[in-house]
Design a protein around this motif. Structure first.
Motif, short mmCIF file in Angstrom:
data_model
loop_
_atom_site.label_atom_id
_atom_site.label_comp_id
_atom_site.label_asym_id
_atom_site.label_seq_id
_atom_site.Cartn_x
_atom_site.Cartn_y
_atom_site.Cartn_z
N ALA A 1 0.83 -1.20 0.00
CA ALA A 1 0.00 0.00 0.00
C ALA A 1 0.87 1.26 0.00
CB ALA A 1 -0.93 -0.01 1.21
N ALA A 2 1.96 1.25 0.76
CA ALA A 2 2.83 2.42 0.83
C ALA A 2 3.52 2.68 -0.50
CB ALA A 2 3.88 2.23 1.93
N VAL A 3 3.98 1.63 -1.17
CA VAL A 3 4.64 1.79 -2.47
C VAL A 3 3.65 2.30 -3.50
CG1 VAL A 3 5.72 0.53 -4.37
CG2 VAL A 3 6.47 0.12 -2.03
N PHE A 4 2.45 1.75 -3.49
CA PHE A 4 1.44 2.17 -4.46
C PHE A 4 1.10 3.65 -4.26
CE2 PHE A 4 -2.74 2.74 -6.25
CZ PHE A 4 -2.68 2.01 -7.43
N PHE A 5 0.94 4.07 -3.01
CA PHE A 5 0.57 5.46 -2.79
C PHE A 5 1.74 6.40 -3.10
CE2 PHE A 5 -0.51 9.23 -0.22
CZ PHE A 5 -1.77 9.48 -0.75
N ALA A 6 2.97 5.92 -2.98
CA ALA A 6 4.11 6.74 -3.38
C ALA A 6 4.03 7.07 -4.87
CB ALA A 6 5.42 6.01 -3.06
N ILE A 7 3.60 6.10 -5.67
CA ILE A 7 3.41 6.35 -7.10
C ILE A 7 2.23 7.29 -7.32
CG2 ILE A 7 2.96 5.25 -9.33
CD1 ILE A 7 4.27 2.72 -8.23
N VAL A 8 1.18 7.15 -6.52
CA VAL A 8 0.00 8.01 -6.66
C VAL A 8 0.36 9.47 -6.39
CG1 VAL A 8 -2.26 8.55 -5.65
CG2 VAL A 8 -1.66 6.19 -6.17
N ILE A 9 1.25 9.73 -5.45
CA ILE A 9 1.68 11.11 -5.18
C ILE A 9 2.27 11.74 -6.44
CG2 ILE A 9 3.32 12.53 -3.89
CD1 ILE A 9 2.97 10.64 -1.53
N HIS A 10 3.12 11.00 -7.14
CA HIS A 10 3.69 11.52 -8.38
C HIS A 10 2.61 11.68 -9.45
CE1 HIS A 10 6.59 12.23 -11.56
NE2 HIS A 10 6.10 11.22 -12.24
N LYS A 11 1.70 10.73 -9.53
CA LYS A 11 0.63 10.80 -10.53
C LYS A 11 -0.31 11.97 -10.27
CE LYS A 11 1.72 7.18 -13.02
NZ LYS A 11 2.06 7.29 -14.46
N PHE A 12 -0.53 12.31 -9.01
CA PHE A 12 -1.42 13.43 -8.71
C PHE A 12 -0.80 14.75 -9.18
CE2 PHE A 12 -3.62 16.58 -6.16
CZ PHE A 12 -4.93 16.13 -6.20
N LEU A 13 0.51 14.88 -8.99
CA LEU A 13 1.19 16.07 -9.51
C LEU A 13 1.07 16.14 -11.02
CD1 LEU A 13 3.16 18.51 -8.97
CD2 LEU A 13 5.00 16.89 -9.47
N MET B 1 2.38 23.01 -6.31
CA MET B 1 1.60 23.00 -7.54
C MET B 1 0.13 23.28 -7.28
SD MET B 1 1.62 22.70 -10.80
CE MET B 1 3.27 22.07 -11.09
N PHE B 2 -0.40 22.74 -6.20
CA PHE B 2 -1.81 22.98 -5.88
C PHE B 2 -2.07 24.46 -5.62
CE2 PHE B 2 -5.08 23.43 -2.54
CZ PHE B 2 -6.18 23.04 -3.27
N GLN B 3 -1.17 25.11 -4.89
CA GLN B 3 -1.34 26.54 -4.64
C GLN B 3 -1.32 27.35 -5.94
OE1 GLN B 3 -2.01 28.08 -1.78
NE2 GLN B 3 -1.96 26.20 -0.57
N GLN B 4 -0.61 26.84 -6.94
CA GLN B 4 -0.50 27.57 -8.20
C GLN B 4 -1.73 27.40 -9.08
OE1 GLN B 4 2.13 29.57 -8.86
NE2 GLN B 4 1.10 30.25 -10.74
N VAL B 5 -2.33 26.21 -9.08
CA VAL B 5 -3.38 25.92 -10.07
C VAL B 5 -4.78 25.86 -9.46
CG1 VAL B 5 -1.71 24.59 -11.42
CG2 VAL B 5 -3.20 23.40 -9.81
N ARG B 6 -4.93 26.04 -8.17
CA ARG B 6 -6.25 25.83 -7.56
C ARG B 6 -7.29 26.80 -8.07
NH1 ARG B 6 -5.74 27.85 -1.26
NH2 ARG B 6 -5.02 29.98 -1.67
N VAL B 7 -6.91 28.04 -8.44
CA VAL B 7 -7.88 28.99 -8.99
C VAL B 7 -8.21 28.63 -10.43
CG1 VAL B 7 -8.27 31.41 -9.56
CG2 VAL B 7 -7.11 30.81 -7.44
N LEU B 8 -7.19 28.32 -11.22
CA LEU B 8 -7.40 27.98 -12.62
C LEU B 8 -8.23 26.71 -12.77
CD1 LEU B 8 -6.71 28.50 -15.63
CD2 LEU B 8 -4.68 27.08 -15.28
#
Length: 338
Positions: A100-112, A220-227
């Motif tokens: 689960a930890a390894v999978f979510f580590a990949i998800v963090i990159h995918k979310f960006l 990145m979230f702070q930059q794109v949250r309005v757009l």
């Protein structure tokens, strides 16, 4: 006296290994079996909802976004599935938690990458924010350093942000493999957090890598949250944060309470095994709810953002001189002040 005190404890309370699956199932009463059945059913429903969501993504979402959305949506169902396996087979806890930890580590990159893709890709992202700056005074690294200057948005800074999340997706499996190798040799144990053991050092390295990986996502979230507000990026980020907190922080707190024996043992489960047992049960319920919420948020089809050229053209059109008609002739005389 000390020997007599230890002799009064049930054997499982002093055991270092979790029980076998048949030992745990044999000790369950009617309520425990009913709880097992309900949690297993919730896991199956979460998996079916995810499969249905994958079918929808393949039918309705452009191919450039399919894999990223599938990875991000799979976080909660995968954690629920690994938790269900760990609940049924207590001795597999270390492997299910690592998975689960390894999978979510990949998800963090995918979310960006998803946030960049929702802006139209890297090229359009750089064109939209070519004169902007990244706000780096954000969590979890520099949320208190408000005086830090902004960093110009360039191809190089965007590369460093992606590298910050990619390093965690790369090194987390490496540390998992190292932990398993040391565990087979008897050098790695989650219950042994002394400086002589390997668990404390590996955990510290993983914690540092995690903080480094979370920082670019926050920037990145702070930059794109309005757009990306029209694409519900705030609810999506909230669900991502919930999975992160519940799967890491909540699990760490319960494990600490179990190692300090604040969570009492319940034969055939020792204190540490019971802590993992409680963690798995709670995670199944939480990930089930997050899976349903993710379906609501991600299933909607959002309109694509207008390319930067359109915005420039609209601005140019709004600044054009008005046309004045005199006796059927069209004139483009300028008004005073324009």
């Amino acid at each position: 006296m000390e020997g007599e005190g230890n002799a009064t404890l049930p054997p499982p309370c002093g055991a270092s290994e979790p029980p076998f699956a048949w030992e745990l199932l044999g000790s369950l009463d009617l309520a425990g079996r009913f709880l097992f059945a309900i949690l297993t059913l919730m896991t199956l429903i979460a998996d079916l909802v995810f499969i249905e969501e994958v079918i929808y993504i393949y039918r309705k979402i452009p191919s450039s976004k399919r894999s990223i959305l599938i990875w991000v949506n799979a976080a909660a169902p995968v954690i629920a599935t690994t938790s269900c396996i760990g609940m049924w087979i207590p001795r597999s806890t270390m492997f299910t938690d690592f998975t689960a930890a390894v999978f979510f580590a990949i998800v963090i990159h995918k979310f960006l990458m998803m946030m960049i893709k929702e802006c139209g890709g890297q090229k359009l992202f750089l064109r939209r924010f070519e004169n902007g700056r990244f706000k780096i005074s954000t969590g979890p690294c520099c949320c208190c350093c408000l005086c830090l200057p902004g960093v110009r948005i360039t191809r190089q800074t965007l590369f460093w942000l992606k590298l910050g999340t990619f390093q965690f997706a790369f090194f987390r499996p490496v540390f998992m493999f190292l932990s398993i190798v040391l565990w087979t040799n008897g050098n790695y144990s989650l219950s042994n957090l002394s400086p002589e053991g390997a668990a404390i050092w590996i955990s510290c390295f993983v914690a540092v890598l995690t903080i480094i990986a979370l920082w670019p996502v926050g920037i990145m979230f702070q930059q794109v949250r309005v757009l990306l507000n029209c694409k519900k990026i705030i609810p999506k980020f909230a669900l991502y944060q919930f999975v992160l907190i519940l799967n890491h922080l909540q699990t760490a707190i319960i494990n600490i309470l179990a190692m300090q024996q604040i969570i009492p043992c319940a034969p055939p489960l020792s204190s540490s095994a019971r802590g993992a047992y409680i963690t798995h049960q709670v995670l199944i319920m939480e990930m089930f709810l997050i899976t349903l919420l993710s379906r609501v948020v991600y299933r909607r089809r959002y309109d694509e953002l207008e390319p930067p050229e359109c915005a420039c053209e609209e601005d140019g059109d709004s600044k054009q001189t008005p046309k004045i008609i005199f006796n059927g002739a069209v004139s483009e005389d300028r008004l005073p002040g324009f």
